[in-house]
Every structure is written in C-alpha cells, then in structure tokens.
Design an enzyme around this catalytic site. Sequence first.
Site, PDB file in Angstrom:
ATOM      1  N   GLU A 154       0.709  -1.241   0.127  1.00 12.70           N
ATOM      2  CA  GLU A 154       0.180  -0.080  -0.088  1.00 12.70           C
ATOM      3  C   GLU A 154       0.939   1.243   0.019  1.00 12.70           C
ATOM      4  O   GLU A 154       2.210   1.312   0.158  1.00 12.70           O
ATOM      5  CB  GLU A 154      -0.830  -0.054   1.233  1.00 12.70           C
ATOM      6  N   LYS A 174      -5.779  10.748   0.539  1.00 12.97           N
ATOM      7  CA  LYS A 174      -5.843   9.229   1.233  1.00 12.97           C
ATOM      8  C   LYS A 174      -7.142   8.703   0.563  1.00 12.97           C
ATOM      9  O   LYS A 174      -8.393   9.070   0.835  1.00 12.97           O
ATOM     10  CB  LYS A 174      -6.144   9.261   2.644  1.00 12.97           C
ATOM     11  N   VAL A 210      -5.413  -0.183   3.020  1.00 14.95           N
ATOM     12  CA  VAL A 210      -5.574  -1.279   3.028  1.00 14.95           C
ATOM     13  C   VAL A 210      -6.748  -1.591   1.940  1.00 14.95           C
ATOM     14  O   VAL A 210      -6.586  -2.551   1.098  1.00 14.95           O
ATOM     15  CB  VAL A 210      -5.484  -1.859   4.196  1.00 14.95           C
ATOM     16  N   ASP A 243     -17.456   5.007  13.716  1.00 12.14           N
ATOM     17  CA  ASP A 243     -16.310   4.707  12.828  1.00 12.14           C
ATOM     18  C   ASP A 243     -15.664   3.421  12.749  1.00 12.14           C
ATOM     19  O   ASP A 243     -14.974   2.866  13.830  1.00 12.14           O
ATOM     20  CB  ASP A 243     -15.182   5.779  13.545  1.00 12.14           C
ATOM     21  N   SER A 276     -13.433   1.395   9.867  1.00 12.80           N
ATOM     22  CA  SER A 276     -12.616   1.627   8.481  1.00 12.80           C
ATOM     23  C   SER A 276     -13.175   0.605   7.547  1.00 12.80           C
ATOM     24  O   SER A 276     -13.862  -0.630   7.753  1.00 12.80           O
ATOM     25  CB  SER A 276     -11.172   0.669   9.154  1.00 12.80           C
ATOM     26  N   ALA A 277     -13.330   1.122   6.290  1.00 12.20           N
ATOM     27  CA  ALA A 277     -13.497   0.486   5.095  1.00 12.20           C
ATOM     28  C   ALA A 277     -12.779  -0.888   4.772  1.00 12.20           C
ATOM     29  O   ALA A 277     -13.246  -1.682   4.072  1.00 12.20           O
ATOM     30  CB  ALA A 277     -13.580   1.422   4.003  1.00 12.20           C
ATOM     31  N   ASP A 278     -11.716  -0.712   5.381  1.00 14.65           N
ATOM     32  CA  ASP A 278     -10.765  -1.995   5.060  1.00 14.65           C
ATOM     33  C   ASP A 278     -11.456  -3.345   5.755  1.00 14.65           C
ATOM     34  O   ASP A 278     -11.566  -4.232   5.014  1.00 14.65           O
ATOM     35  CB  ASP A 278      -9.520  -2.089   6.492  1.00 14.65           C
ATOM     36  N   LYS A 322      -3.319  -2.074  15.721  1.00 15.48           N
ATOM     37  CA  LYS A 322      -3.191  -1.171  16.693  1.00 15.48           C
ATOM     38  C   LYS A 322      -4.227  -0.866  17.732  1.00 15.48           C
ATOM     39  O   LYS A 322      -5.493  -0.989  17.268  1.00 15.48           O
ATOM     40  CB  LYS A 322      -2.516   0.200  16.402  1.00 15.48           C
TER      41      LYS A 322
HETATM   42  N1  PSU Z   1      -3.086   1.575  10.820  1.00 14.65           N
HETATM   43  C1  PSU Z   1      -1.671   1.477  11.027  1.00 14.65           C
HETATM   44  N2  PSU Z   1      -0.986   2.233  10.211  1.00 14.65           N
HETATM   45  C2  PSU Z   1      -1.458   2.723   8.787  1.00 14.65           C
HETATM   46  C3  PSU Z   1      -2.673   2.553   8.491  1.00 14.65           C
HETATM   47  C4  PSU Z   1      -3.586   1.926   9.417  1.00 14.65           C
HETATM   48  O1  PSU Z   1      -1.429   1.080  11.913  1.00 14.65           O
HETATM   49  O2  PSU Z   1      -0.893   3.113   7.842  1.00 14.65           O
HETATM   50  C5  PSU Z   1      -3.512   2.958   7.365  1.00 14.65           C
HETATM   51  C6  PSU Z   1      -3.820   1.764   6.423  1.00 14.65           C
HETATM   52  O3  PSU Z   1      -3.509   2.488   5.121  1.00 14.65           O
HETATM   53  C7  PSU Z   1      -5.080   1.592   6.406  1.00 14.65           C
HETATM   54  C8  PSU Z   1      -5.617   3.038   6.690  1.00 14.65           C
HETATM   55  O4  PSU Z   1      -5.884   1.061   5.423  1.00 14.65           O
HETATM   56  O5  PSU Z   1      -4.771   3.353   7.607  1.00 14.65           O
HETATM   57  C9  PSU Z   1      -7.102   2.789   7.639  1.00 14.65           C
HETATM   58  O6  PSU Z   1      -7.513   4.146   7.646  1.00 14.65           O
HETATM   59  P1  PSU Z   1      -9.026   4.297   8.020  1.00 14.65           P
HETATM   60  O7  PSU Z   1      -9.140   3.918   9.569  1.00 14.65           O
HETATM   61  O8  PSU Z   1      -9.413   5.948   7.792  1.00 14.65           O
HETATM   62  O9  PSU Z   1      -9.919   3.386   7.250  1.00 14.65           O
HETATM   63 MN    MN Z   2     -12.645   5.751   9.700  1.00 17.93          MN
END
Ligand code: PSU
Ligand code: MN
Length: 305
Positions: free
Chosen positions: A27, A88, A108, A140, A142-144, A161
């Site tokens: 990524e 992003k 991701v 909240d 993540s879309a992951d 984390k």
């Molecule tokens: N968590 C980490 N390091 C990162 C990310 C998440 O410890 O770099 C990044 C990754 O690219 C992950 C994104 O897909 O943040 C998730 O963002 P969000 O929570 O906004 O979906």
């Molecule tokens: Mn989010």
Amino acid sequence: MNYQDYLSVTPELQEALKEGKPVVALESTILSHGMPYPENLEFAHKVEEIIREKGAVPATTAIIDGKLKVGLNDEELLLMCKAENIAKASRRDVPVYLATGQNAATTVATTMLIASLAGIRVFATGGIGGVHRGAQETMDISADLQEFANTAVCVVSAGCKSILDIGLTLEYLETFGVPVLGYKTEEFPAFYSRTSGFGVDYCAKDAEEVAKIVKTKWDLGLKGGVLVANPIPEEYSMDHEVIDKAIDKALEMAKEKGIHGKQTTPFLLATIKDLTGGDSFASNLQLAYNNARVAAEIAAAFAGK
Ligand code: PSU
Ligand code: MN
C-alpha cells in the site's frame, strides 16, 4: 471503458502475472500518511528489495494521473513519499480521484481492490484499519473490514493497533466470514506487541499452510479475503505500558481537537510517533519488513498451487 482501461501495470508485473510468478502488493497510505519524509522513501525501497530477495515481484499501488498504478517507478515512489497534495483514497474515493485526476495514496481497502483487479493475491502491510474505540457512538469502522468481506486478497499484517477496539474488530471479521490466521501464533498481535489478550481461531504453521487455506477458501467460491496476523519480531516489540499510555493520550487529543473521519487514523499514528520519541517508528519499520518476508513466502507457496 472497462476497469482495465483504468489500470496501469508495469511491464515487469504484467509478465510476472501472466507467468503466474509470485507477486506481493504493497500500500502507499503507509508512505504518504503514516511515515515522515525522507525515512519513508528508504522504507519504500527496502520493503520492495526484501520482497525481491525472496523471489517475488513487489507491486506498490497508488492513484496517479487518473490511473490505478500497480508497481511504481522511482519517480512515482518519490511523489508518494513527498506526499505534497496526495489524498488518502479509501474505496469510496477511488472513482472521484480517478475522474478528477487527484493523486492519492491507497489504504488497505483500496490496495486490496486494486490488487484484485490486477490479479494479485497476496498483499503485505503494517497494520489494518478496524473498529475504532467508541464506535458504538461514532460508527467509525474502517472500510478495510468491508474490503476483507468482499475482496479476494490474502493480507499479511502485524494485527492492528490498539487505537482500535481489537475485540470488536475481530467480531466484525467473524461476522463477515473472514478467516483470521495467526502466523505461528495462538494470539492476535497488537502491532507493536506480540500479544493483545485476544486469541486467533487458527494458528498456521507455515506459509505453505496459509496458501493451502487461502486456496481452499477461493476454490469453494467463498468471497472475500483472509487476514494473516504476523507478530512483530520479539527483539523489536515494545513495552505494553509505554505504548498504551501514548495511545490513550493520542485518543484524548483527537477528541479534544474534534478530529474525525479519514483524518482520525493518520492523526493518531503521527501523535503516537511524536509521544514515543520515534521508538515506535523503528518498530513499525521492522514489523512491516517482517510482513513483507512472510507475504513473499505465501505468494511463492500460492504460485505453486
Ligand atoms: N493503521 C496503521 N498504519 C497505517 C494505517 C492503519 O497502523 O498506515 C493506514 C492503512 O492504510 C489503513 C488505513 O488501511 O490507515 C485505515 O484508515 P481508516 O481508519 O481511515 O480506514
Ligand atoms: Mn474511519
């Protein structure tokens, strides 16, 4: 136009994919929004080298000039690492950024999406996004996680984390039928540390076994990905108390400042790094290298199937 018109795959990767050679996706959000310049540039090159040393071809992804890039040249890696006017991109941003020509780093979720379109089956990252603490109120998530539910890619991460609610993240993955394989571990790792207090359902003994499980899932026509949870090497793991204190403080600061939406994760990551005086950064590099090694082994095992 169809999706292929938006893909820009390097000739080396086109060849490797055609011949069924091992390929590992990477990524770019970790570069543009997760690490400072120029340290991120050294990291970007080194992680690719590690994958090559293991006999696989690295495929760093990004959105540049209206294309879904698969494999970045030196100039493109520099662009992502300098991160000037680099957005992003999560899943919903992809059509917007392609259509408007906004350059963007891939999360991701987006990297899984692009890898899948390009025919890449294995992806190495640091940590995945998940269910945030307090999501019961903020929603909240993540879309992951939805990408894991829908997109057939095997992702190697060091768990996630504890800025996230790890228990709820694992529940979500269970609901959506996503296998979580501990890589030589019975416990789900918490990024900086090898333990989180949460177990995994399966402990995979080696790359060969992971590849066999992944292949079986897709042979059955089950949609979605697989999460491989690979703990940080012992010598780089961090003290629980130090990191937990920094995470609590970062969460407090985010609340005070009213940070929300896609800014939340980058804000927390940068604040934790500042609060731990860079120690967390050294660990972050090492766990990502370790994930790249394991991903390359899985890609090689998968290529033989
Ligand atoms: N968590 C980490 N390091 C990162 C990310 C998440 O410890 O770099 C990044 C990754 O690219 C992950 C994104 O897909 O943040 C998730 O963002 P969000 O929570 O906004 O979906
Ligand atoms: Mn989010």
